[in-house]
Design a protein around this motif. Structure first.
Motif, PDB file in Angstrom:
ATOM      1  N   PRO A  77       0.841  -1.207   0.000  1.00  0.00           N
ATOM      2  CA  PRO A  77       0.000   0.000   0.000  1.00  0.00           C
ATOM      3  C   PRO A  77       0.869   1.248   0.000  1.00  0.00           C
ATOM      4  O   PRO A  77       1.998   1.241   0.513  1.00  0.00           O
ATOM      5  N   LEU A  78       0.389   2.276  -0.602  1.00  0.00           N
ATOM      6  CA  LEU A  78       1.150   3.527  -0.620  1.00  0.00           C
ATOM      7  C   LEU A  78       1.383   4.011   0.804  1.00  0.00           C
ATOM      8  O   LEU A  78       0.543   3.798   1.692  1.00  0.00           O
ATOM      9  N   PRO A  79       2.526   4.669   1.046  1.00  0.00           N
ATOM     10  CA  PRO A  79       2.837   5.103   2.416  1.00  0.00           C
ATOM     11  C   PRO A  79       1.797   6.085   2.942  1.00  0.00           C
ATOM     12  O   PRO A  79       1.267   6.919   2.210  1.00  0.00           O
ATOM     13  N   LEU A  80       1.534   5.967   4.225  1.00  0.00           N
ATOM     14  CA  LEU A  80       0.533   6.807   4.874  1.00  0.00           C
ATOM     15  C   LEU A  80       1.214   7.755   5.852  1.00  0.00           C
ATOM     16  O   LEU A  80       2.015   7.322   6.694  1.00  0.00           O
ATOM     17  N   ILE A  81       0.908   9.043   5.741  1.00  0.00           N
ATOM     18  CA  ILE A  81       1.433  10.042   6.676  1.00  0.00           C
ATOM     19  C   ILE A  81       0.384  10.266   7.758  1.00  0.00           C
ATOM     20  O   ILE A  81      -0.738  10.675   7.468  1.00  0.00           O
ATOM     21  N   THR A  82       0.742   9.964   8.968  1.00  0.00           N
ATOM     22  CA  THR A  82      -0.199  10.084  10.079  1.00  0.00           C
ATOM     23  C   THR A  82      -0.438  11.543  10.424  1.00  0.00           C
ATOM     24  O   THR A  82       0.347  12.420  10.065  1.00  0.00           O
ATOM     25  N   PRO A  83      -1.558  11.846  11.119  1.00  0.00           N
ATOM     26  CA  PRO A  83      -1.906  13.248  11.422  1.00  0.00           C
ATOM     27  C   PRO A  83      -0.815  13.971  12.201  1.00  0.00           C
ATOM     28  O   PRO A  83       0.084  13.364  12.799  1.00  0.00           O
ATOM     29  N   LEU A  84      -0.908  15.286  12.168  1.00  0.00           N
ATOM     30  CA  LEU A  84       0.074  16.122  12.867  1.00  0.00           C
ATOM     31  C   LEU A  84       0.005  15.889  14.367  1.00  0.00           C
ATOM     32  O   LEU A  84      -1.060  15.622  14.932  1.00  0.00           O
ATOM     33  N   SER A  85       1.149  16.042  14.957  1.00  0.00           N
ATOM     34  CA  SER A  85       1.263  15.961  16.417  1.00  0.00           C
ATOM     35  C   SER A  85       1.791  17.289  16.931  1.00  0.00           C
ATOM     36  O   SER A  85       2.280  18.119  16.147  1.00  0.00           O
ATOM     37  N   SER A 121       3.309  13.911  -1.101  1.00  0.00           N
ATOM     38  CA  SER A 121       3.215  15.375  -1.130  1.00  0.00           C
ATOM     39  C   SER A 121       1.778  15.818  -0.937  1.00  0.00           C
ATOM     40  O   SER A 121       1.503  16.792  -0.223  1.00  0.00           O
ATOM     41  N   ARG A 122       0.853  15.102  -1.561  1.00  0.00           N
ATOM     42  CA  ARG A 122      -0.564  15.444  -1.443  1.00  0.00           C
ATOM     43  C   ARG A 122      -1.039  15.300   0.001  1.00  0.00           C
ATOM     44  O   ARG A 122      -1.802  16.139   0.499  1.00  0.00           O
ATOM     45  N   GLN A 123      -0.599  14.259   0.681  1.00  0.00           N
ATOM     46  CA  GLN A 123      -0.993  14.068   2.076  1.00  0.00           C
ATOM     47  C   GLN A 123      -0.446  15.177   2.971  1.00  0.00           C
ATOM     48  O   GLN A 123      -1.163  15.716   3.822  1.00  0.00           O
ATOM     49  N   VAL A 124       0.833  15.502   2.764  1.00  0.00           N
ATOM     50  CA  VAL A 124       1.445  16.581   3.552  1.00  0.00           C
ATOM     51  C   VAL A 124       0.696  17.882   3.323  1.00  0.00           C
ATOM     52  O   VAL A 124       0.353  18.612   4.262  1.00  0.00           O
ATOM     53  N   PHE A 125       0.424  18.173   2.069  1.00  0.00           N
ATOM     54  CA  PHE A 125      -0.259  19.408   1.703  1.00  0.00           C
ATOM     55  C   PHE A 125      -1.656  19.476   2.340  1.00  0.00           C
ATOM     56  O   PHE A 125      -2.056  20.499   2.899  1.00  0.00           O
ATOM     57  N   THR A 126      -2.381  18.374   2.278  1.00  0.00           N
ATOM     58  CA  THR A 126      -3.727  18.342   2.839  1.00  0.00           C
ATOM     59  C   THR A 126      -3.705  18.549   4.348  1.00  0.00           C
ATOM     60  O   THR A 126      -4.528  19.299   4.901  1.00  0.00           O
ATOM     61  N   LEU A 127      -2.776  17.878   5.027  1.00  0.00           N
ATOM     62  CA  LEU A 127      -2.658  18.041   6.479  1.00  0.00           C
ATOM     63  C   LEU A 127      -2.370  19.497   6.846  1.00  0.00           C
ATOM     64  O   LEU A 127      -2.958  20.042   7.784  1.00  0.00           O
TER      65      LEU A 127
END
Length: 816
Positions: A77-85, A121-127
């Protein structure tokens, strides 16, 4: 009063200056913000996330690639970036958020050809967008798309634009500024930081079977990327440009293109400053000119000083620092006519002052703010009207308010030129010994559509100056203005004017003691609209021509022509699109507007504006050499700083008085008799079809762009001198930017007209735009229809590449 200040505080734009570091050395806290404000900065940029978050993302990416390498056949599965802490960001909702510009991570690559890099990049941007919206940031600055990935160029722009579109949905109250260079220079993207995700793109996604593209500078490459972004975002007014000024500015026509775009931020890096011979940091003259011009926009852009060093004194909170006030010694602002070379700048002596300025770049900008060139007369008058769409007047169906008349009467040129035209006509009348229409030999002068009477006053003054007696009449249908005209006649004109309340078309002419009606020798009107004929001047003057002396009668104006050119106006298109939500006719209604932030798509080499020797000489230009250099849009300037002149072509012409045979046929058609023909092509009897017009104009476009509509102007001959010694002398008015300086400089009575198109039309390099325009009538109203076509030449054949629909203002036509 400060002797250094060249203009009043009320007359100059305020520079809202921020401090930006691409790698900020200190966390942006409330204390840092207050410290920066003490130094006279207005705002700071603040990264939404920090280095801890970047390291976490890089770790996730490295882990994923390692797993892929270990098990190349295994589907992961594509890597998942967990929510900000809390460790990933220092921000939280607080009162100082409004003074901060949020920055998304510049190390992501939303345009990456590698799907894994693009996904992360899309995940980082969205967060980051979601968290910025939660904290209450009003503005977010986003690094523009990376255009070059080895031999690939611009292939990820659509992916980037889609991410921006989604960001508008995620942060519904956030304004987005896309940080872009002025031109597309591949060398500027060749040194990405170690932690930039673009460095991790896998080789298989960088290869292409297509021929390698030319990696030379593309002066419109950045604009092309921006055009895709704003098109995908449907010209959202929450998406704007943050423009970085390079050390060497691009050609003026590129600067003009960015001037027409929704510019919200101007980033001035330290590399754009040079040291003068005294060792002070200054901007080159070209950069000053560009900055002054851009600060004349209706929405004044903010300025970011980029990488000029950390905020001074931040490591020593007890240190008292002086602020940049803009008061500089003379040697600090003296700029040589020839700028220093890099070697000369490096050898420049250090600043000689008892206490070094802690913020020399900011102090210099504050100095520029205090010493901006004064606004021209047109700029002062047009404050607040720039690029503001207004509905054209309907003078036949509406009675104008006094304030509307008052705005027109403030024009310093128009009424002076009318007076000179009347005076010249009276002198010619006497010199040629023409018989008059009055029993006592006075020349009968009638002002039709007199309004509040300014032309009546000018006619009386022209009579006095010329020594030619007149019999003055003032005809006005507005019952409220009629009251004022009578008061003027009693208090100002000493009863010298006969005031008549009537629609001019139904006025029977000057009444005589024997009960008959006489003729008018000189008929004066100011019925012209922004496109000359759009306020029904032809129809009105046709209707009153029966009272004009059939042999020697003079109409002032004698003729007028409509002129047009295709233009790029993104702000106007966005405004029309917004209005169309409530008013479906907005995209098909001509609007009166003081065109300012526009770009002429077709230009030519400069030529003399006019060879005519007009009777009145235009006033001497004021405001210094810069006043002409900052003019844009409709402000009269024969050519812009690029040395190019807008290509503005004539559409059609009206001449008065009309040939009697034409009006006879019109009367025959009115009523629908068999002798009058089969009726009008667009409805009615066709009695007004002699005032139908059409045109087809071709415009060469060297540089690619987007056409949003047609800019319209007019020129008018108020009076052309008669007699053998006339030598073509004329009194003329013009709103045409090419001829306005020569004919009626600084005239402010008329703004141009704008014919929008519903769907913007992309125009390739070395193409041609063809504008078709029609003036239509059904005997009850007058309207316009227009369409555009775009052509390119391929192998000697002209191919149509785009065509607009036919737009019609019939629903909002001008009623007769």
């Amino acid at each position: 009063m400060d002797t250094e200040s060249s203009i009043s505080m009320d007359d100059m734009p305020i520079f809202y200056v921020g401090h930006h570091e691409t790698k900020r050395s200190h966390p942006v806290t409330e204390q840092l913000l207050h410290h920066a404000q003490d130094l006279n900065y207005d705002m700071l940029t603040a990264p939404i996330t920090n280095a801890h978050f970047q390291a976490r993302v890089l770790t996730a990416l490295s882990t994923y690639f390692a797993e892929l390498q270990a098990s190349p056949t295994k589907q992961l599965p594509l890597p998942l970036i967990t929510p900000l802490s809390p460790a990933d960001t220092l921000h939280s909702p607080n009162d100082s958020i409004s003074q901060l510009l949020a920055l998304t991570s510049p190390w992501i690559d939303l345009a990456s050809p590698d799907p894994v890099i693009a996904h992360i990049s899309r995940q980082v941007f969205t967060l980051e967008i979601a968290y910025a919206a939660f904290c209450g940031f009003g503005n977010v600055v986003i690094q523009g798309p990376k255009l070059h990935h080895n031999d690939l160029h611009g292939q990820g722009i659509a992916r980037y634009a889609r991410a921006i579109q989604e960001a508008l949905t995620i942060g519904q109250y956030i304004n987005i500024q896309i940080l872009l260079p002025m031109i597309d220079d591949p060398n500027d993207e060749s040194h990405d930081d170690v932690g930039n995700l673009s460095r991790f793109v896998r080789d298989e996604y960088l290869s292409t079977s297509e021929p390698k593209e030319n990696r030379e500078v593309d002066i419109f490459g950045s604009w092309d990327a921006w055009n895709v972004i704003r098109t995908v975002c449907k010209y959202s007014q929450r998406v704007s440009v943050a423009l970085t000024l390079p050390p060497q500015l691009p050609p003026a026509f590129v600067q003009r293109r960015w001037f027409s775009e929704p510019l919200r931020l101007i980033s001035i890096p330290a590399t754009s400053f040079v040291k003068n011979k005294k060792g002070y940091w200054v901007l080159p003259i070209a950069h000053q000119m560009l900055l002054f011009r851009y600060m004349r926009l209706r929405t004044v852009p903010w300025i970011l000083l980029t990488d000029v060093g950390p905020i001074p004194g931040v490591d020593d909170p007890e240190l008292v620092m002086t602020s940049g006030t803009g008061f500089l010694p003379q040697e600090a602002v003296t700029i040589p006519t020839q700028e220093p070379t890099p070697a000369e700048a490096a050898k420049a002596p250090p600043q000689k002052s008892k206490q070094a300025d802690p913020t020399p770049h900011l102090s210099y900008l504050r100095h520029l703010q205090r010493n901006q060139p004064p606004k021209t007369q047109i700029e002062r008058f047009g404050a607040g009207y720039q690029d503001y769409l207004q509905a054209p007047l309907q003078p036949l169906t509406d009675n104008l308010e006094s304030i509307t008349y008052e705005v027109f009467e403030k024009d310093p040129i128009k009424y002076e030129w009318y007076e000179r035209a009347i005076e010249a006509a009276l002198k010619d009348w006497a010199a040629l010994k023409k018989p008059t229409s009055s029993p006592d030999g006075a020349v009968v002068v009638a002002v039709v559509g007199a309004g509040r009477g300014p032309l009546v006053t000018r006619a009386l003054r022209a009579s006095k100056n010329s020594g030619v007696r007149i019999q003055a009449w003032a005809v006005e249908k507005n019952p409220n203005a009629y009251v004022l005209l009578q008061r003027h006649n009693r208090d100002s004109w000493n009863g010298a004017v006969t005031v008549v309340k009537s629609d001019m078309r139904y006025w029977r002419g000057p009444h005589r003691e024997d009960g008959t009606n006489g003729h008018v020798d000189i008929m004066v009107s100011e019925l012209l609209g922004s496109f000359a004929d759009n306020e029904l001047s032809p129809e009105c003057l046709d209707g009153v021509q029966h009272v004009l002396n059939p042999t020697h009668g003079i109409s002032i104006p004698q003729s007028y022509t409509a002129h047009l050119t295709p233009a790029s106006a993104p702000k106007l298109h966005a405004d029309v699109t917004t209005r169309s939500i409530m008013d479906s006719t907005a995209p098909e209604t001509p609007h009166v507007v003081m065109l300012h932030a526009i770009d002429f798509l077709s230009t030519t080499a400069p030529t003399n504006a006019s060879n005519d020797q007009s009777l009145p000489k235009s006033p001497t230009p004021t405001g210094g050499s810069y006043a002409a250099a900052v003019r844009t849009g409709t402000t009269p300037v024969p050519s812009d700083a690029s040395g190019l002149t807008p290509n503005i072509q004539q559409a059609w012409e009206f001449v008065h008085p009309v040939q009697p045979s034409i009006l006879s046929q019109s009367r025959l058609r009115r009523g629908g008799s068999a002798a009058g023909g089969v009726g009008g092509a667009t409805g009615g009897d066709g009695a007004n079809e002699h005032n139908i017009r059409s045109s087809r104009s071709a415009f060469k476009c060297k540089n690619r762009g987007v056409c949003h509509g047609i800019a319209g102007y007019f020129e008018s001959v108020l009076y052309a001198k008669e007699g053998q010694d006339a030598k073509g002398e004329k009194v003329e008015l013009s709103t045409n930017p090419v001829t306005m300086d020569a004919k009626s400089r600084d005239m402010i009575s008329w703004f141009p007209i704008w014919f929008p198109i519903k769907t913007p039309m992309y125009v390739p390099d070395d193409s041609e735009i063809v504008v078709s325009m029609w003036r239509q009538t059904d005997d009850r109203k007058v309207w316009y229809e227009w369409m555009l076509e775009s052509f390119v030449e391929v192998r000697g054949r002209k191919l149509r590449v785009a065509v607009s629909e036919v737009h019609s203002s019939r629903k909002a036509g001008c009623l007769m």
